[in-house]
Design a protein around this motif. Sequence first.
Motif, PDB file in Angstrom:
ATOM      1  N   SER A  23      21.285  68.817 -29.401  1.00 21.43           N
ATOM      2  CA  SER A  23      21.614  67.389 -29.322  1.00 21.43           C
ATOM      3  C   SER A  23      21.583  66.899 -27.879  1.00 21.43           C
ATOM      4  CB  SER A  23      22.989  67.129 -29.924  1.00 21.43           C
ATOM      5  OG  SER A  23      23.008  67.455 -31.284  1.00 21.43           O
ATOM      6  N   LEU A  24      22.145  67.680 -26.978  1.00 20.52           N
ATOM      7  CA  LEU A  24      22.155  67.285 -25.569  1.00 20.52           C
ATOM      8  C   LEU A  24      20.739  67.252 -24.999  1.00 20.52           C
ATOM      9  CD1 LEU A  24      25.265  69.214 -24.233  1.00 20.52           C
ATOM     10  CD2 LEU A  24      25.060  66.761 -24.610  1.00 20.52           C
ATOM     11  N   GLN A  25      19.897  68.187 -25.420  1.00 19.50           N
ATOM     12  CA  GLN A  25      18.517  68.198 -24.932  1.00 19.50           C
ATOM     13  C   GLN A  25      17.776  66.951 -25.394  1.00 19.50           C
ATOM     14  OE1 GLN A  25      17.215  70.523 -22.771  1.00 19.50           O
ATOM     15  NE2 GLN A  25      15.562  69.026 -22.627  1.00 19.50           N
ATOM     16  N   GLU A  26      18.003  66.536 -26.641  1.00 17.93           N
ATOM     17  CA  GLU A  26      17.364  65.316 -27.149  1.00 17.93           C
ATOM     18  C   GLU A  26      17.829  64.095 -26.360  1.00 17.93           C
ATOM     19  OE1 GLU A  26      17.996  64.916 -31.327  1.00 17.93           O
ATOM     20  OE2 GLU A  26      17.019  66.825 -31.786  1.00 17.93           O
ATOM     21  N   GLU A  27      19.119  64.025 -26.056  1.00 16.73           N
ATOM     22  CA  GLU A  27      19.643  62.903 -25.270  1.00 16.73           C
ATOM     23  C   GLU A  27      19.048  62.901 -23.865  1.00 16.73           C
ATOM     24  OE1 GLU A  27      21.764  60.366 -26.032  1.00 16.73           O
ATOM     25  OE2 GLU A  27      21.672  61.019 -28.121  1.00 16.73           O
ATOM     26  N   LEU A  28      18.934  64.072 -23.270  1.00 15.07           N
ATOM     27  CA  LEU A  28      18.369  64.181 -21.927  1.00 15.07           C
ATOM     28  C   LEU A  28      16.906  63.751 -21.913  1.00 15.07           C
ATOM     29  CD1 LEU A  28      18.818  65.106 -18.994  1.00 15.07           C
ATOM     30  CD2 LEU A  28      18.087  67.374 -19.716  1.00 15.07           C
ATOM     31  N   ASP A  29      16.146  64.186 -22.917  1.00 13.70           N
ATOM     32  CA  ASP A  29      14.737  63.784 -23.006  1.00 13.70           C
ATOM     33  C   ASP A  29      14.607  62.275 -23.182  1.00 13.70           C
ATOM     34  OD1 ASP A  29      14.021  66.436 -22.773  1.00 13.70           O
ATOM     35  OD2 ASP A  29      13.678  66.710 -24.937  1.00 13.70           O
ATOM     36  N   PHE A  30      15.469  61.691 -24.003  1.00 14.29           N
ATOM     37  CA  PHE A  30      15.462  60.244 -24.230  1.00 14.29           C
ATOM     38  C   PHE A  30      15.726  59.495 -22.925  1.00 14.29           C
ATOM     39  CE2 PHE A  30      17.803  56.333 -25.171  1.00 14.29           C
ATOM     40  CZ  PHE A  30      16.920  55.691 -26.016  1.00 14.29           C
ATOM     41  N   CYS A  31      16.771  59.913 -22.213  1.00  9.97           N
ATOM     42  CA  CYS A  31      17.124  59.237 -20.955  1.00  9.97           C
ATOM     43  C   CYS A  31      16.027  59.408 -19.913  1.00  9.97           C
ATOM     44  CB  CYS A  31      18.443  59.787 -20.417  1.00  9.97           C
ATOM     45  SG  CYS A  31      19.873  59.334 -21.412  1.00  9.97           S
ATOM     46  N   SER A  32      15.463  60.592 -19.834  1.00  9.63           N
ATOM     47  CA  SER A  32      14.402  60.849 -18.865  1.00  9.63           C
ATOM     48  C   SER A  32      13.184  59.979 -19.154  1.00  9.63           C
ATOM     49  CB  SER A  32      14.021  62.332 -18.913  1.00  9.63           C
ATOM     50  OG  SER A  32      12.969  62.603 -18.040  1.00  9.63           O
ATOM     51  N   HIS A  33      12.815  59.871 -20.417  1.00  8.01           N
ATOM     52  CA  HIS A  33      11.663  59.056 -20.802  1.00  8.01           C
ATOM     53  C   HIS A  33      11.884  57.593 -20.422  1.00  8.01           C
ATOM     54  CE1 HIS A  33       8.269  57.631 -23.130  1.00  8.01           C
ATOM     55  NE2 HIS A  33       9.065  56.772 -23.728  1.00  8.01           N
ATOM     56  N   HIS A  34      13.066  57.074 -20.700  1.00 13.42           N
ATOM     57  CA  HIS A  34      13.334  55.672 -20.397  1.00 13.42           C
ATOM     58  C   HIS A  34      13.490  55.426 -18.900  1.00 13.42           C
ATOM     59  CE1 HIS A  34      13.505  53.787 -24.326  1.00 13.42           C
ATOM     60  NE2 HIS A  34      13.924  54.966 -24.778  1.00 13.42           N
ATOM     61  N   THR A  35      13.960  56.412 -18.173  1.00 16.18           N
ATOM     62  CA  THR A  35      14.064  56.267 -16.721  1.00 16.18           C
ATOM     63  C   THR A  35      12.679  56.135 -16.105  1.00 16.18           C
ATOM     64  OG1 THR A  35      16.115  57.526 -16.651  1.00 16.18           O
ATOM     65  CG2 THR A  35      14.893  57.356 -14.611  1.00 16.18           C
ATOM     66  N   HIS A  36      11.741  56.944 -16.581  1.00 12.93           N
ATOM     67  CA  HIS A  36      10.376  56.844 -16.058  1.00 12.93           C
ATOM     68  C   HIS A  36       9.776  55.478 -16.396  1.00 12.93           C
ATOM     69  CE1 HIS A  36      10.161  60.879 -14.588  1.00 12.93           C
ATOM     70  NE2 HIS A  36      10.472  61.399 -15.763  1.00 12.93           N
ATOM     71  N   GLY A  37      10.072  54.967 -17.574  1.00 13.34           N
ATOM     72  CA  GLY A  37       9.583  53.646 -17.951  1.00 13.34           C
ATOM     73  C   GLY A  37      10.156  52.553 -17.067  1.00 13.34           C
ATOM     74  N   LEU A  38      11.430  52.685 -16.729  1.00  6.70           N
ATOM     75  CA  LEU A  38      12.057  51.689 -15.852  1.00  6.70           C
ATOM     76  C   LEU A  38      11.461  51.723 -14.450  1.00  6.70           C
ATOM     77  CD1 LEU A  38      15.791  51.984 -16.890  1.00  6.70           C
ATOM     78  CD2 LEU A  38      14.283  50.035 -17.273  1.00  6.70           C
ATOM     79  N   TRP A  39      11.187  52.934 -13.943  1.00  4.71           N
ATOM     80  CA  TRP A  39      10.583  53.023 -12.611  1.00  4.71           C
ATOM     81  C   TRP A  39       9.182  52.415 -12.620  1.00  4.71           C
ATOM     82  CZ3 TRP A  39      12.820  53.312  -8.246  1.00  4.71           C
ATOM     83  CH2 TRP A  39      14.021  54.013  -8.091  1.00  4.71           C
TER      84      TRP A  39
END
Length: 44
Positions: A23-39
């Motif tokens: 579950s934590l890995q899925e959350e981390l992947d989600f946040c990482s993906h959206h962070t790259h989109g924001l940058w």
Amino acid sequence: MTSLAAIIAGPMLFNYVQYIQSSLQEELDFCSHHTHGLWGEYEK
């Protein structure tokens, strides 16, 4: 009796820890993906 409890509780604990890690890995992947989109939006 104690060994029976250990035989039952051991795999249950292992499965629970594995579930939490997944579950934590899925959350981390989600946040990482959206962070790259924001940058990407910021750089535009």
